[in-house]
Write a protein that holds these residues in place. Structure first.
Motif, PDB file in Angstrom:
ATOM      1  N   ASP A 189      42.836 -19.430  28.254  1.00 43.85           N
ATOM      2  CA  ASP A 189      43.599 -19.444  27.012  1.00 43.85           C
ATOM      3  C   ASP A 189      44.438 -20.718  26.963  1.00 43.85           C
ATOM      4  N   ASP A 190      43.829 -21.801  26.456  1.00 48.14           N
ATOM      5  CA  ASP A 190      44.502 -23.093  26.414  1.00 48.14           C
ATOM      6  C   ASP A 190      44.308 -23.724  25.045  1.00 48.14           C
ATOM      7  N   ALA A 191      44.547 -25.013  24.940  1.00 46.29           N
ATOM      8  CA  ALA A 191      44.466 -25.679  23.633  1.00 46.29           C
ATOM      9  C   ALA A 191      43.114 -25.492  22.969  1.00 46.29           C
ATOM     10  N   CYS A 192      42.060 -25.475  23.745  1.00 46.21           N
ATOM     11  CA  CYS A 192      40.720 -25.375  23.169  1.00 46.21           C
ATOM     12  C   CYS A 192      40.413 -23.983  22.637  1.00 46.21           C
ATOM     13  N   ALA A 193      41.264 -23.016  22.944  1.00 44.38           N
ATOM     14  CA  ALA A 193      41.088 -21.665  22.415  1.00 44.38           C
ATOM     15  C   ALA A 193      41.937 -21.433  21.170  1.00 44.38           C
ATOM     16  N   SER A 194      42.429 -22.502  20.549  1.00 42.19           N
ATOM     17  CA  SER A 194      43.286 -22.390  19.374  1.00 42.19           C
ATOM     18  C   SER A 194      42.512 -21.907  18.147  1.00 42.19           C
ATOM     19  N   ASP A 195      43.264 -21.479  17.142  1.00 43.35           N
ATOM     20  CA  ASP A 195      42.689 -20.996  15.896  1.00 43.35           C
ATOM     21  C   ASP A 195      42.056 -22.156  15.126  1.00 43.35           C
ATOM     22  N   LEU A 196      40.768 -22.057  14.831  1.00 51.03           N
ATOM     23  CA  LEU A 196      40.039 -23.091  14.101  1.00 51.03           C
ATOM     24  C   LEU A 196      39.550 -22.593  12.743  1.00 51.03           C
ATOM     25  N   THR A 197      40.139 -21.527  12.246  1.00 49.54           N
ATOM     26  CA  THR A 197      39.740 -20.981  10.950  1.00 49.54           C
ATOM     27  C   THR A 197      39.864 -22.050   9.863  1.00 49.54           C
ATOM     28  N   THR A 198      38.884 -22.075   8.976  1.00 44.67           N
ATOM     29  CA  THR A 198      38.774 -23.149   7.985  1.00 44.67           C
ATOM     30  C   THR A 198      38.684 -22.590   6.572  1.00 44.67           C
ATOM     31  N   THR A 199      39.377 -23.236   5.660  1.00 43.06           N
ATOM     32  CA  THR A 199      39.198 -22.965   4.229  1.00 43.06           C
ATOM     33  C   THR A 199      38.163 -23.945   3.683  1.00 43.06           C
ATOM     34  N   VAL A 200      37.104 -23.432   3.120  1.00 47.72           N
ATOM     35  CA  VAL A 200      36.047 -24.247   2.523  1.00 47.72           C
ATOM     36  C   VAL A 200      36.349 -24.387   1.034  1.00 47.72           C
ATOM     37  N   VAL A 201      36.538 -25.645   0.590  1.00 48.60           N
ATOM     38  CA  VAL A 201      36.854 -25.923  -0.810  1.00 48.60           C
ATOM     39  C   VAL A 201      35.633 -26.553  -1.473  1.00 48.60           C
ATOM     40  N   GLN A 202      35.028 -25.836  -2.422  1.00 50.13           N
ATOM     41  CA  GLN A 202      33.860 -26.341  -3.126  1.00 50.13           C
ATOM     42  C   GLN A 202      34.283 -27.287  -4.245  1.00 50.13           C
ATOM     43  N   ALA A 203      33.316 -27.978  -4.833  1.00 52.13           N
ATOM     44  CA  ALA A 203      33.607 -28.968  -5.872  1.00 52.13           C
ATOM     45  C   ALA A 203      34.299 -28.365  -7.079  1.00 52.13           C
ATOM     46  N   ASP A 204      34.040 -27.080  -7.364  1.00 54.50           N
ATOM     47  CA  ASP A 204      34.679 -26.429  -8.507  1.00 54.50           C
ATOM     48  C   ASP A 204      36.036 -25.844  -8.135  1.00 54.50           C
TER      49      ASP A 204
ATOM     50  N   LYS B 256      46.242 -25.252  -5.537  1.00 53.04           N
ATOM     51  CA  LYS B 256      45.877 -24.350  -4.448  1.00 53.04           C
ATOM     52  C   LYS B 256      46.525 -24.799  -3.139  1.00 53.04           C
ATOM     53  N   THR B 257      46.997 -23.811  -2.386  1.00 53.17           N
ATOM     54  CA  THR B 257      47.606 -24.055  -1.080  1.00 53.17           C
ATOM     55  C   THR B 257      46.638 -23.613   0.012  1.00 53.17           C
ATOM     56  N   ILE B 258      46.469 -24.454   1.012  1.00 54.98           N
ATOM     57  CA  ILE B 258      45.597 -24.132   2.132  1.00 54.98           C
ATOM     58  C   ILE B 258      46.438 -23.510   3.244  1.00 54.98           C
ATOM     59  N   ALA B 259      46.094 -22.290   3.644  1.00 54.96           N
ATOM     60  CA  ALA B 259      46.881 -21.578   4.646  1.00 54.96           C
ATOM     61  C   ALA B 259      46.244 -21.602   6.029  1.00 54.96           C
ATOM     62  N   THR B 260      44.991 -22.043   6.134  1.00 56.32           N
ATOM     63  CA  THR B 260      44.305 -22.064   7.425  1.00 56.32           C
ATOM     64  C   THR B 260      44.558 -23.383   8.146  1.00 56.32           C
ATOM     65  N   PRO B 261      44.321 -23.437   9.464  1.00 61.29           N
ATOM     66  CA  PRO B 261      44.560 -24.688  10.195  1.00 61.29           C
ATOM     67  C   PRO B 261      43.656 -25.839   9.764  1.00 61.29           C
ATOM     68  N   PHE B 262      42.470 -25.524   9.233  1.00 54.79           N
ATOM     69  CA  PHE B 262      41.510 -26.570   8.868  1.00 54.79           C
ATOM     70  C   PHE B 262      41.007 -26.368   7.445  1.00 54.79           C
ATOM     71  N   VAL B 263      40.487 -27.447   6.876  1.00 56.74           N
ATOM     72  CA  VAL B 263      39.869 -27.404   5.553  1.00 56.74           C
ATOM     73  C   VAL B 263      38.591 -28.238   5.585  1.00 56.74           C
ATOM     74  N   SER B 264      37.571 -27.800   4.844  1.00 55.07           N
ATOM     75  CA  SER B 264      36.352 -28.601   4.690  1.00 55.07           C
ATOM     76  C   SER B 264      36.035 -28.742   3.210  1.00 55.07           C
ATOM     77  N   VAL B 265      35.353 -29.822   2.877  1.00 54.32           N
ATOM     78  CA  VAL B 265      35.077 -30.160   1.473  1.00 54.32           C
ATOM     79  C   VAL B 265      33.606 -30.556   1.341  1.00 54.32           C
ATOM     80  N   PRO B 266      32.694 -29.572   1.405  1.00 54.70           N
ATOM     81  CA  PRO B 266      31.262 -29.895   1.403  1.00 54.70           C
ATOM     82  C   PRO B 266      30.844 -30.675   0.170  1.00 54.70           C
TER      83      PRO B 266
END
Length: 399
Positions: A51-66, A313-323
């Protein structure tokens, strides 16, 4: 070379580093250091199953073009068929030229941004090492040596530490498994030296799945694969190829490297006919491909203001992606060979048409650095896919 932070906050980092710099470190002979014991797991930033840095929360909000959003969870693979060995870039604020071995937020933050997501496809090992510090780098940038004078000697302990960690891993953890070497900036430089001295043409080359060397200038013959830094390790051209290398430095399409840039070309006195390698993680075949980016909110929050990924919109997750927003192509411009980042901007879309990641001091963008801060973030999804494909290829060969 700088920790993954808001680009607008870099001024504070530079000033803090300069305030703590020790001028004597630039001129004194490098001191001797006792070797680390890498059998002591406290000397590892990340270790599988811990249980170290690499086990951190990586949950991502995916933001589509719309601007519609969805949540993408992350799942590590404890039974991954191959390993990854990661060496982080210049992040330490420790005083003097050499960092200590205490894990601090800067090491934790950067491994979360650049390597933790690879746990979806490999077991991840990341040693701490006594690196050349951000403090010393800042001092060197603010007080460069006089023209024509040799640069001050640098301690070699950082390389020695990574070599010792690698040898410990091989002797006690590898057990014949394939391994991907992953680094950025100073980490890539150290790994390049490790490969040249300990792997290229040596027995351990048999375990090399690939080397992913981001934010560095890996030297290759112009238009060729082998014969520069590495003698028997070619550049990667397909996801199923193993025993190969990926290297690149990123710049905006609208802001190619200026003449004074340190990235995208060989450093020092390179032999004639040599260039910096550019291998596109979004299209190993050499064309243009979509970048599967993962941006951490540490990158996005510049000057205390969160980056607006979509209007309202507010992003609440640690990461965001923009496909679909970013594509990449390797480009030659004069002496430079680099990864050109194109934004598929749509001003009518509620989703952002821009990305954070420039280094800004005051109101000035340091164009010579390009998108060095986000070399890893830009292609993290592509690299996860690539490591997965390489793991499958490794297994298919009967390993």
């Amino acid at each position: 070379m700088f920790r993954i932070i808001a680009a607008g906050a870099l001024t504070a980092v530079l000033l803090a580093g300069a305030a703590n710099a020790q001028p004597a470190a630039a001129t004194a002979a490098p001191p001797a250091f006792a070797p680390n014991d890498y059998g002591d797991k406290a000397n590892w930033l990340c270790w599988p199953g811990r249980d170290d840095a690499c086990a951190s929360d990586l949950t991502t909000t995916v933001v589509q073009a719309d601007s519609s959003t969805s949540t993408e969870p992350f799942q590590a693979d404890a039974n991954a068929p191959i390993d990854c060995f990661y060496v982080y870039p210049t992040v330490s604020h420790d005083p003097g030229a050499v960092s200590d071995m205490t894990v601090k937020p800067e090491e934790t933050n950067v491994v979360i941004q650049q390597a933790a997501r690879l746990r979806a496809r490999c077991r991840l090992y990341a040693p701490m090492y006594r690196q050349f510090t951000l403090t010393a780098l800042t001092q060197m940038m603010m007080h460069p040596p006089a023209p024509g004078s040799p640069p001050p000697p640098r301690p070699t302990v950082g390389y020695d530490d990574v070599r010792d960690a690698w040898n410990y891993y091989l002797a006690h953890e590898n057990h014949g498994r394939g391994v991907v070497l992953v680094g950025h900036s100073q980490g890539s430089g150290v790994l390049t030296q490790l490969i040249k001295r300990e792997i290229d043409g040596k027995p351990s080359q048999a375990q090399l799945v690939s080397a992913i060397l981001m934010g560095t200038a890996l030297v290759v013959p112009a238009g060729g694969d082998v014969g520069g830094d590495f003698k028997s390790i070619p550049l990667c051209h397909s996801p199923s190829q193993i025993g190969c290398a990926i290297a690149y430095s990123s710049f905006r399409e609208t802001s190619p490297p200026p003449e004074n840039s340190r990235f995208g070309r060989p450093r020092g006195e390179a032999a004639p006919g040599m260039e910096a390698a550019c291998v596109n993680p979004a299209d190993l075949g050499g064309g243009t491909g979509p970048a599967k980016s993962y941006f951490g909110q540490l990158i996005a929050a510049g000057d205390g203001k969160p980056f607006e990924w979509a209007k309202g919109k507010t992003i609440a997750t640690p990461f965001v992606s923009v496909p679909g927003l970013i594509t990449a192509t390797c480009v030659h411009t004069g002496v430079f060979h680099y990864l050109s980042i194109h934004l598929n901007a749509d001003p009518s879309s509620p989703r952002t048409s821009d990305i954070p990641g420039d280094i800004v001091v005051g109101t000035t963008v340091l164009k010579d650095w390009g998108l060095h801060l986000i070399d890893a973030n830009l292609f993290m999804g592509n690299l996860v896919d690539l490591v997965g494909a390489e793991g499958a290829a490794w297994q298919a060969k009967g390993h």
